[in-house]
Design a protein around this motif. Structure first.
Motif, PDB file in Angstrom:
ATOM      1  N   UNK A  71       0.842  -1.204   0.000  1.00 42.97           N
ATOM      2  CA  UNK A  71       0.000   0.000   0.000  1.00 42.97           C
ATOM      3  C   UNK A  71       0.877   1.254   0.000  1.00 42.97           C
ATOM      4  N   UNK A  72       0.695   2.093  -1.000  1.00 44.13           N
ATOM      5  CA  UNK A  72       1.450   3.339  -1.160  1.00 44.13           C
ATOM      6  C   UNK A  72       0.894   4.396  -0.203  1.00 44.13           C
ATOM      7  N   UNK A  73       1.737   4.859   0.743  1.00 41.70           N
ATOM      8  CA  UNK A  73       1.331   5.907   1.681  1.00 41.70           C
ATOM      9  C   UNK A  73       2.196   7.153   1.527  1.00 41.70           C
ATOM     10  N   UNK A  74       2.741   7.382   0.330  1.00 38.22           N
ATOM     11  CA  UNK A  74       3.518   8.593   0.077  1.00 38.22           C
ATOM     12  C   UNK A  74       2.580   9.793  -0.005  1.00 38.22           C
ATOM     13  N   UNK A  75       3.174  11.001  -0.005  1.00 40.05           N
ATOM     14  CA  UNK A  75       2.346  12.212  -0.014  1.00 40.05           C
ATOM     15  C   UNK A  75       1.405  12.249  -1.213  1.00 40.05           C
ATOM     16  N   UNK A 130       8.417   6.896   5.426  1.00 42.54           N
ATOM     17  CA  UNK A 130       8.797   8.246   5.007  1.00 42.54           C
ATOM     18  C   UNK A 130       8.000   8.588   3.762  1.00 42.54           C
ATOM     19  N   UNK A 131       7.168   9.620   3.857  1.00 40.03           N
ATOM     20  CA  UNK A 131       6.191   9.894   2.796  1.00 40.03           C
ATOM     21  C   UNK A 131       6.701  10.875   1.749  1.00 40.03           C
ATOM     22  N   UNK A 132       7.966  11.307   1.853  1.00 35.69           N
ATOM     23  CA  UNK A 132       8.463  12.367   0.974  1.00 35.69           C
ATOM     24  C   UNK A 132       8.890  11.859  -0.398  1.00 35.69           C
ATOM     25  N   UNK A 133       8.781  10.567  -0.663  1.00 33.55           N
ATOM     26  CA  UNK A 133       9.130  10.016  -1.973  1.00 33.55           C
ATOM     27  C   UNK A 133       8.407   8.686  -2.145  1.00 33.55           C
TER      28      UNK A 133
END
Length: 921
Positions: A71-75, A130-133
């Motif tokens: 599951x993608x939890x990036x910004x 870490x959601x920054x990338x």
């Protein structure tokens, strides 16, 4: 079903061990039956242990399937978190009895939310990557490592596909090799109007005075207009309004730098139409090459003339300005190898400079040299500030020179006229702030009183201890404007109180902005002298009776101040507290005393004589400081010390020509300052080493190369954000002479970095650098790169939208293996314990009868009759072992003999019967 033998070579051990055990079994002192059983058990144990080494696995096709959700939890995908969580919950409910599931959440990194298990329920997803990338490649590799080897494998990737770190296509070979079924839920996002700064291009290095270009890239997915602002530090260098087309838009600015060091730039946009504002600025930096230089900061213009002339004659490069013009950020301070302050009040140092000074000296090897004057050290309010922390002297007097108990009474006018002032701040407000600051300067055993007066007076604070500062300040803050002006009664009350105080130092400070025409102060003046009470006065504004107040101060052996700049009041009051002790300000001539020899004295005192100084500010040396010169009263004049990587120097006299007038024409003075600068500006950065810094996402990669690193060298570093927040790290070896470390940074900002080599506790090399961390890559529009399409096509996967779609289609089954090594080892251990118990406990157990019979029948078929008889006789002769010291009772022995004779008779009859049967045949 199949059997897999992974290490068949170990099978050769079985006959070797069996032969060895049989050979050793000859030495067992037991009867034949027991000996045979022991040998057999030992052989079985050896065979079982050998088979466990062989690593036998029984394989069979398994119906179990493990599904891992990514599951993608990036910004860029954060809005889909709740929907993604619900999708996973619904899918888990669809699982069959042979299904297992796990969950991995990811952004720049990947975190395991749920390990593979049969559990069908999850609560709220707690893990926070870490959601920054977005790094899908890393997420897939993490998930692959979680798959059980004995179950079929399936991935469910939930993402928008906007990867900005890593390469998703690199995972396709691994996915195919492990027969992983690939299901992809592609998150579709709605169109949003977006404009952002994509890049800021600056040359890595430039020379002073050279014009250079600054490239700005702005991306827009619409046609619109935007304002563009270019800043160097906090200074606006250029601005423009431009029209943007869809796609990338490039613009160029020009600039010239007139000073050296690292210069930071920032471009900011203000689009007419936009959605996300976090990506509307971009930062960068360039290094302006110059000789190493120092900054001369002066309290008042012209005070630094003498020290500037000395530096010029010594060939030093320097910048010069008022204390308020000092660089206010660490990265800007690092443009200077050292900073010299010339009689600067503590409040005139920029806050950013004071906040960064400790790191500048301690962590980055800078030098700080403070010179004296009436606005410096304790009188300049350096107490309990970073200035005092870095310097080698304490601002207060300690040891033998410690100031005795003080009693201070503040007499403050709060008449109606004190309600006026400059702007929105009244004179009374500033007077109260001044009184509160005076309270802050007191020591715990000092006493303070505050009298507020108009046409009458009242005690606001009376004889309160310095340890109760907060109580005092709170009461002072409650003073209100009221009435007219009558000075004498309030001043008389203050005198009467101080006359009865037991303090050694008694001081009154009178503040007023008016006059009352009363002139009969003789009784107070006479009493001040007789009771060792001093009086200082502060007149505020044009209406104050300055002549009266000056006369009172002179008679009271204090100081008189007049100010139209009301903001000076807090500074005046704080200074007065220190001046009252008569120990800090020393306006008198004396000959400095040489206390310690030091390299800063090389070539300075050739004839053994030192000129007299005319004054200094009193301080006390810190424990680890080196004092070179003392005053005639043993107060430090020149003190220095090593502070972390850097060095600091305290010269408590001045360099303006007032106190050091006898030194300006002394040949040794120039040499002394040359030595002080050479010592304090020692260069650690000249070693053959390089520092390279690169940034990916919110992670900085630090690479340090050096040929001077020894086996016992400690390589460490520190990084400092623009707000002063710090972190440290140790570097790991990558290759001979190459060391690296990845550090995670938390937000867009400039970071100063320092890496140092330390040998035997001594710093041998330091390299400094800068990091410009941008806004998250997630706020850039990556668009559809086709990475998900390539993934699905390359793995024969499938795009899905519903939970039930996950379980559709065939998935390649795998063999589920049962490894026998552990069961065989356990069985061997059980047999070993039984064998030990059999021998140690002397159990009377023989082989089961059916084993005896099988063994006996095989021998009969092959052997002649004579041998059969001998065999029967040998069987008859087997008797129980009887220990020498433990003889069995005669009756038992007799019964045993009868039983054995009966068994022998039966065996003999059986043999004869079989012989007769053969003859008949």
């Amino acid at each position: 079903m199949s059997i897999e033998v992974l290490r068949p070579i170990y099978l050769i051990l079985i006959p070797i061990l069996v032969i060895f055990i049989i050979y050793l079994g000859k030495s067992i002192i037991e009867d034949k039956r027991r000996k045979r059983l022991i040998i057999i058990i030992r052989c079985v144990i050896a065979i079982l242990l050998t088979l466990s080494l062989v690593n036998i696995t029984v394989n069979k096709i398994t119906k179990d399937t493990s599904t891992i959700f990514l599951l993608d939890l990036s910004h860029s995908n954060e809005e889909f978190k709740e929907n993604g969580q619900d999708f996973i919950k619904k899918t888990l409910k669809e699982m069959g009895t042979s299904d297992y599931a796990g969950i991995v959440v990811f952004g720049q990194d990947a975190k395991v939310e749920k390990f593979v298990s049969k559990s069908k329920t999850i609560n709220t997803i707690e893990s926070k990557p870490i959601a920054s990338a977005t790094n899908i490649e890393n997420a897939i590799n993490t998930g692959i490592s979680l798959f059980p080897s004995d179950k079929a494998k399936r991935f469910v990737l939930i993402t928008d596909g906007e990867e900005n770190i890593g390469k998703l296509e690199k995972t396709i070979p691994s996915l195919n090799e492990q027969n992983i079924d690939m299901k992809v839920y592609k998150v579709e996002k709605s169109f949003k109007k977006e404009v952002y700064v994509d890049s800021l291009k600056l040359p890595d290095k430039i020379n002073i005075g050279d014009e250079f270009s600054i490239g700005v890239g702005i991306y827009s997915n619409i046609q619109t207009k935007t304002k563009v602002y270019l800043y160097e530090g906090s200074t606006l260098k250029a601005q423009s309004e431009v029209s943007l087309t869809k796609g990338m838009n490039n613009f160029t600015f020009k600039d010239i730098q007139k000073s050296g060091g690292v210069k930071n730039y920032k471009v900011v946009i203000d689009p007419a139409e936009d959605t996300e504002v976090k990506n509307n600025e971009y930062i960068g930096y360039t290094n302006v090459l110059t000789r190493e230089k120092v900054f001369i900061a002066e309290g008042k213009k012209g005070q630094g003339d003498n020290i500037a002339n000395i530096l010029t004659s010594l060939g030093y490069s320097y910048d010069r300005g008022l204390g308020t013009e000092l660089p206010g950020a660490l990265k800007d301070m690092l443009a200077y190898k050292g900073i010299i302050s010339v009689d600067i009040h503590g409040e005139d140092f920029p806050k950013g400079f004071k906040d960064s000074l400790d790191s500048y000296v301690k962590e980055y090897g800078g030098a700080f040299i403070a010179t004296g004057g009436e606005d410096s050290y304790a009188l300049g309010e350096y107490t309990n500030t970073p200035l005092e922390k870095v310097l080698p002297v304490n601002m207060d007097m300690r040891g033998k020179k410690e100031i005795p108990k003080m009693s201070i009474t503040l007499v403050i006018d709060h008449s109606g006229s004190m309600g006026g002032g400059s702007g929105e701040v009244s004179k009374l407000t500033l007077a109260k702030e001044a009184a509160q600051k005076a309270a802050d300067t007191l020591r715990e055993n000092d006493e303070i009183g505050v009298i507020a007066f108009d046409q009458s007076y009242s005690w606001v604070v009376k004889g309160e201890k310095g340890s109760n500062k907060e109580v005092v300040k709170d009461k002072i803050g409650q003073i209100q404007v009221n009435g007219g002006t009558s000075i004498y009664p309030a001043l008389k009350e203050a005198y009467e109180y101080e006359k009865n105080s037991d303090a050694k130092i008694k001081h009154i400070i009178l503040l007023t902005d008016g006059q009352d025409g009363f002139r009969q102060y003789d009784d107070i003046i006479d009493g001040l002298g007789k009771n060792n009470i001093t009086l200082s006065t502060v007149s505020v504004g044009e209406d104050a009776d300055t002549k009266l107040l000056q006369s009172l101060a002179e008679s009271g052996k204090g100081r008189s101040y007049h100010t139209d700049i009301y903001t000076d009041l807090p500074r005046i009051f704080a200074k007065e507290i220190f001046m009252a002790s008569k120990a800090y300000l020393n306006n008198r001539e004396f000959t400095p005393k040489l206390v310690n020899s030091h390299e800063v004295l090389d070539g300075v005192i050739n004839d053994g004589k030192i000129p007299n100084l005319l004054g200094y500010i009193g301080t006390s040396p810190k424990e680890n400081a080196t004092v070179v010169f003392n005053s005639d009263e043993d107060d430090p004049i020149l003190a220095l010390w090593q502070y972390g990587l850097g060095r600091s120097v305290a010269w408590t006299s001045d360099v303006t020509g007032k106190w050091d007038a006898n030194y300006t024409n002394w040949d040794g003075y120039k040499k002394l300052w040359g030595n002080i600068l050479n010592w304090s500006l020692e260069d650690y950065t000249s070693g053959e080493s390089n520092l390279n810094i690169s940034v990916q996402g919110n992670e900085a990669h630090i690479e340090y190369k050096s040929n001077s690193v020894k086996d016992n060298t400690k390589l460490s570093g520190i990084y400092t954000k623009s707000d002063g927040t710090q972190g440290d790290f140790n570097l790991d070896i990558k290759a001979p002479g190459v060391y690296e470390k990845n550090i995670s940074l938390d937000e867009s900002s400039f970071y100063s970095v320092s890496v140092r080599e330390e040998n035997d506790g001594k710093i041998t090399s330091v390299k400094n650098g800068v990091i410009a961390l941008q806004y998250s890559l997630e706020y850039k529009l990556m668009g559809d790169t086709g990475a998900l399409d390539s993934l699905v096509e390359g793995t024969n996967g499938k795009f899905i939208k519903l939970p039930k779609d996950i379980f559709n289609g065939e998935i390649k089954k795998v063999k589920g293996g049962i490894n026998l090594s552990l069961p065989l080892t356990i069985l061997a251990l059980i047999l070993l314990m039984l064998e030990i118990a059999y021998r140690r406990l002397d159990l009377n157990i023989t082989l089961p009868k059916f084993i005896n019979r099988i063994h006996f029948k095989k021998k009969v078929k092959k052997a002649p009759l004579k041998k059969e008889r001998n065999l029967a006789e040998s069987k008859i002769e087997i008797i129980p072992k009887v220990l020498e010291n433990n003889q069995a009772p005669k009756e038992k022995v007799k019964k045993d003999k009868v039983k054995k004779n009966e068994r022998a008779k039966l065996n003999t009859e059986l043999l004869l019967k079989k012989k007769k049967d053969r003859s008949n045949e």
